[in-house]
Design an enzyme around this catalytic site. Structure first.
Site, short mmCIF file in Angstrom:
data_model
loop_
_atom_site.label_atom_id
_atom_site.label_comp_id
_atom_site.label_asym_id
_atom_site.label_seq_id
_atom_site.Cartn_x
_atom_site.Cartn_y
_atom_site.Cartn_z
N ASP A 1 8.80 48.82 -10.39
CA ASP A 1 9.02 49.07 -11.82
C ASP A 1 7.75 48.83 -12.64
O ASP A 1 6.92 47.99 -12.27
CB ASP A 1 10.16 48.16 -12.31
CG ASP A 1 10.73 48.64 -13.64
OD1 ASP A 1 10.43 49.78 -14.05
OD2 ASP A 1 11.48 47.87 -14.27
N HIS B 1 3.21 57.10 -13.13
CA HIS B 1 3.95 57.38 -11.89
C HIS B 1 2.99 57.79 -10.77
O HIS B 1 3.21 57.46 -9.61
CB HIS B 1 5.00 58.47 -12.14
CG HIS B 1 6.10 58.02 -13.05
ND1 HIS B 1 6.81 56.86 -12.84
CD2 HIS B 1 6.59 58.55 -14.20
CE1 HIS B 1 7.70 56.71 -13.81
NE2 HIS B 1 7.59 57.71 -14.65
N LEU C 1 6.99 49.76 11.77
CA LEU C 1 7.56 49.44 10.46
C LEU C 1 8.60 50.50 10.12
O LEU C 1 8.34 51.68 10.25
CB LEU C 1 6.46 49.46 9.40
CG LEU C 1 6.93 49.26 7.96
CD1 LEU C 1 7.18 47.79 7.69
CD2 LEU C 1 5.91 49.80 6.97
C1 IPE Z 1 14.78 50.67 -11.62
O1 IPE Z 1 13.94 50.69 -12.71
C2 IPE Z 1 14.62 51.91 -10.79
C3 IPE Z 1 13.35 52.04 -10.08
C4 IPE Z 1 12.35 51.22 -10.14
C5 IPE Z 1 13.25 53.18 -9.22
P1 IPE Z 1 14.42 51.21 -14.15
O2 IPE Z 1 13.21 51.19 -14.98
O3 IPE Z 1 15.14 52.49 -14.01
O4 IPE Z 1 15.46 50.08 -14.56
P2 IPE Z 1 15.97 49.62 -16.01
O5 IPE Z 1 16.40 50.86 -16.73
O6 IPE Z 1 14.81 48.99 -16.69
O7 IPE Z 1 17.05 48.65 -15.76
C1 IPE Z 2 9.38 52.69 -12.38
O1 IPE Z 2 8.62 52.70 -13.54
C2 IPE Z 2 9.55 54.06 -11.78
C3 IPE Z 2 10.86 54.67 -12.01
C4 IPE Z 2 11.91 54.06 -12.50
C5 IPE Z 2 11.02 56.05 -11.64
P1 IPE Z 2 9.26 53.01 -14.96
O2 IPE Z 2 9.10 54.47 -15.23
O3 IPE Z 2 10.63 52.50 -15.07
O4 IPE Z 2 8.29 52.19 -15.89
P2 IPE Z 2 8.67 51.37 -17.18
O5 IPE Z 2 9.75 50.42 -16.80
O6 IPE Z 2 9.14 52.38 -18.20
O7 IPE Z 2 7.41 50.69 -17.58
MG MG Z 3 11.39 50.73 -15.65
#
Ligand code: IPE
Ligand code: IPE
Ligand code: MG
Length: 258
Positions: free
Chosen positions: A30, A47, A141
């Site tokens: 995240d 990303h 792995l």
């Molecule tokens: C969880 O992160 C999903 C992934 C990292 C793939 P999100 O960014 O979607 O989660 P919330 O919305 O902050 O809970």
């Molecule tokens: C995690 O990064 C990747 C996905 C959930 C696809 P985020 O896109 O949720 O990044 P933040 O949380 O907005 O910083």
């Molecule tokens: Mg996120």
């Protein structure tokens, strides 16, 4: 369930004289969006950098001796995001699988996928299926990519297939439910890492995380490097897992998927 899964005992393992290693590490990757925002860059750039980190952490995990690494790349709840971001994430995923496949194969990583491929771009489905097939016999792995995955959908699908099989409520066991999950061939995660400072599970491995240890770090995923993974593993070694028992209890427990 394979043989190795059956002989593993988390309680005995964790009370061995050597510091315990997490056999299965799962990561909620995240913070890509915030990583980009802090640099004044578009979210998709976050990303891209986040996806580039997959190879680095996979290599580090294998070197640390982690046997199972599960990386969560896209949640079924992420469909709530703007279409442009979703399309970008899925495109980047195809690119990374195709780009890294040779190296993953060379490293002895066996790629698996959990989640639903249904309805996804055919190019993504094809890339996943080809990568899974090509690395099928690797065993250094087990690298599981969770995308288009959520824990509730997984549980719902498992219950639906059990109901469809005609099983009676009285006969239903935890083992049976576990055997209908995407993760039926994986041990439960010993350690779940979440980057970006959020302290929640967000619909990840809900069933499987019943006794997982958690490591939360404010580091945003693109910046999460091998040193911090090693730190998480060391921290895991200092935890005392009890699985509902008492301190020092060494008797094996009839745990699901141990
Ligand atoms: C969880 O992160 C999903 C992934 C990292 C793939 P999100 O960014 O979607 O989660 P919330 O919305 O902050 O809970
Ligand atoms: C995690 O990064 C990747 C996905 C959930 C696809 P985020 O896109 O949720 O990044 P933040 O949380 O907005 O910083
Ligand atoms: Mg996120």
């Amino acid at each position: 369930m394979n043989n190795e899964t059956q002989v593993f005992d988390p309680v005995l393992d964790h009370h061995a004289d050597v510091p315990a290693m997490p056999r299965h590490v799962a990561i909620i990757m995240d913070g890509n969006g915030r990583w980009a925002a802090r640099r004044g860059m578009p979210r998709l750039s976050g990303h891209e950098h986040g996806t580039d980190n997959i190879q680095r952490i996979t290599t580090a995990a294998a070197e640390l001796g982690v046997r199972y690494l599960t990386l969560w790349a896209f949640s079924t709840d992420n469909w709530r995001r703007p279409r442009e971001e979703i399309d970008g994430i899925l495109r980047i995923l195809v690119e990374v699988i195709n780009r890294e496949l040779d190296e993953l194969d060379r490293q002895g990583a066996q790629l698996r996928h959990i989640g639903s491929l249904e309805g996804l771009d055919p190019a993504l489905q094809a890339a996943v299926l080809a990568a899974v097939e090509r690395t099928r016999t690797n065993d250094r792995l087990i690298l599981t990519l969770a995308f288009n995955y959520s824990g509730r959908q997984e549980l719902l699908a498992a219950v639906k297939s059990l109901v469809a099989s005609g099983i009676s409520a009285d006969d239903l066991t935890e083992d049976m439910l576990q055997a209908h999950l995407f993760t039926k061939d994986l041990p439960d995660p010993d350690l779940i890492v979440r980057t970006s400072g959020e302290h929640r599970i967000s619909n990840f491995l809900l069933w499987q995380s019943a006794y997982s240890e958690f490591f939360f770090t404010p580091t945003l995923w693109p910046d999460f490097g091998p040193e911090e993974l090693a730190e998480a593993v060391q921290e895991f070694g200092r935890r005392e897992r009890r699985f509902g028992g008492v301190h020092g209890n060494r008797s094996p427990l009839p745990l699901v998927n141990r």
